[in-house]
Design a protein around this motif. Structure first.
Motif, PDB file in Angstrom:
ATOM      1  N   GLY A 170       0.809  -1.210   0.000  1.00  0.00           N
ATOM      2  CA  GLY A 170       0.000   0.000   0.000  1.00  0.00           C
ATOM      3  C   GLY A 170       0.844   1.263   0.000  1.00  0.00           C
ATOM      4  N   ALA A 171       1.932   1.251   0.794  1.00  0.00           N
ATOM      5  CA  ALA A 171       2.811   2.422   0.837  1.00  0.00           C
ATOM      6  C   ALA A 171       3.436   2.683  -0.528  1.00  0.00           C
ATOM      7  N   GLY A 172       3.839   1.620  -1.224  1.00  0.00           N
ATOM      8  CA  GLY A 172       4.416   1.785  -2.550  1.00  0.00           C
ATOM      9  C   GLY A 172       3.408   2.333  -3.541  1.00  0.00           C
ATOM     10  N   GLU A 173       2.183   1.815  -3.500  1.00  0.00           N
ATOM     11  CA  GLU A 173       1.146   2.311  -4.398  1.00  0.00           C
ATOM     12  C   GLU A 173       0.833   3.781  -4.108  1.00  0.00           C
ATOM     13  N   ALA A 174       0.770   4.136  -2.824  1.00  0.00           N
ATOM     14  CA  ALA A 174       0.466   5.516  -2.454  1.00  0.00           C
ATOM     15  C   ALA A 174       1.583   6.462  -2.883  1.00  0.00           C
TER      16      ALA A 174
END
Length: 283
Positions: A170-174
């Motif tokens: 999720g952090a990478g996508e964000a």
């Protein structure tokens, strides 16, 4: 005499380090100086958040930050939104200190934020105000938030439910979303229910952690207040000109793991938490 509760002291020291202790020790003198300068009478006990001390006064609400940069960014954002009646008024500003208008009754808006008719005007104002002052980029805010959330992966309420790799995904996508073009402008950065207060004519926005970037980010908390974006995104798309529903869904998916971790720690048995966990663990 300003008495800061022990829990408030603890939170500020955790947030800002040992230097916050000295700042807290000097706080009574600082409050006295500001009260004389701005003609204030402190009329209530110390309140606090994770990054500030708040004192009610006869002319408004005095907010004091150990980090003057945070206060300066907040002041810049509130000045930028000064024409919007749905954003709290900034009355005075000095290094590390803000005097804000008091919002009455000032209780947190309790309903489904994304479709609440009392909240929608505030979302519209944030969405349509053009430009942005010189505040940090959204990608920095996204990275900071995930770093703080990562500290709670070992919480017994979280461990075994949200694996570290899910938060990493999720952090990478964000991070990718924050770096790409979107609905560019001033982002509130922390638009959860506690920062939308009931005023005489509807919701009033308070406590921004402002940044520059895709304002779609600000819609994630209002959409995920029930944990089911499919119920809320279509209504927002009808009300907010230029909103990209696919982009908003992408933001919701990217931020779902962090939101799920926060929900597991505060409300582990709710239907909303279960929906957020399901969204976070999607294939």
């Amino acid at each position: 005499m300003i008495e800061v509760p022990d829990e408030a002291r603890r939170r500020l020291v955790v947030r800002f380090g040992p230097g916050a202790t000295d700042w807290l020790d000097e706080l009574p003198a600082l409050v006295g100086t500001l009260a004389r300068r701005w003609g204030l009478q402190i009329d209530g006990p110390v309140l606090s958040g994770n990054s500030a001390i708040v004192l009610p006064a006869d002319r408004g609400v005095l907010k004091l930050h150990p980090d003057g940069g945070i206060a300066a960014d907040e002041a810049a954002a509130l000045a930028h939104w000064s024409a919007a009646s749905t954003v709290v008024d900034l009355l005075e500003h000095d290094e590390g200190a803000l005097l804000l208008a008091r919002v009455r009754p000032g209780t947190a808006v309790p309903t489904a934020l994304g479709t609440d008719p009392a909240v929608l005007p505030a979302l519209v104002d944030l969405w349509t105000t053009p430009g942005a002052p010189d505040v940090p980029p959204l990608v920095d805010r996204v990275a900071f938030w995930h770093e703080k959330v990562r500290e709670h992966l070992d919480d017994e309420r979280v461990r075994g439910v949200i694996p570290p790799e899910v938060l990493d995904r999720g952090a990478g996508e964000a991070e990718v979303l924050a770096a790409r073009p979107g609905h560019e402008g001033l982002v509130h950065g922390d638009l959860h229910a506690g920062n939308l207060l009931t005023g005489p004519a509807g919701a009033v926005v308070v406590d921004p952690r402002p940044c520059r970037g895709d304002r779609t980010f600000d819609l994630v908390d209002p959409v995920l207040v029930e944990g089911r974006p499919e119920r809320v995104v279509p209504e927002l798309a009808r009300r907010l000109d230029g909103l990209d529903p696919d982009l908003l869904h992408a933001w919701c998916r990217a931020l779902a793991p962090a939101n799920a971790i926060a929900a597991l720690r505060t409300d582990p048995g709710s239907a909303r938490t279960a929906a957020l966990v399901a969204l976070a663990l999607r294939d």
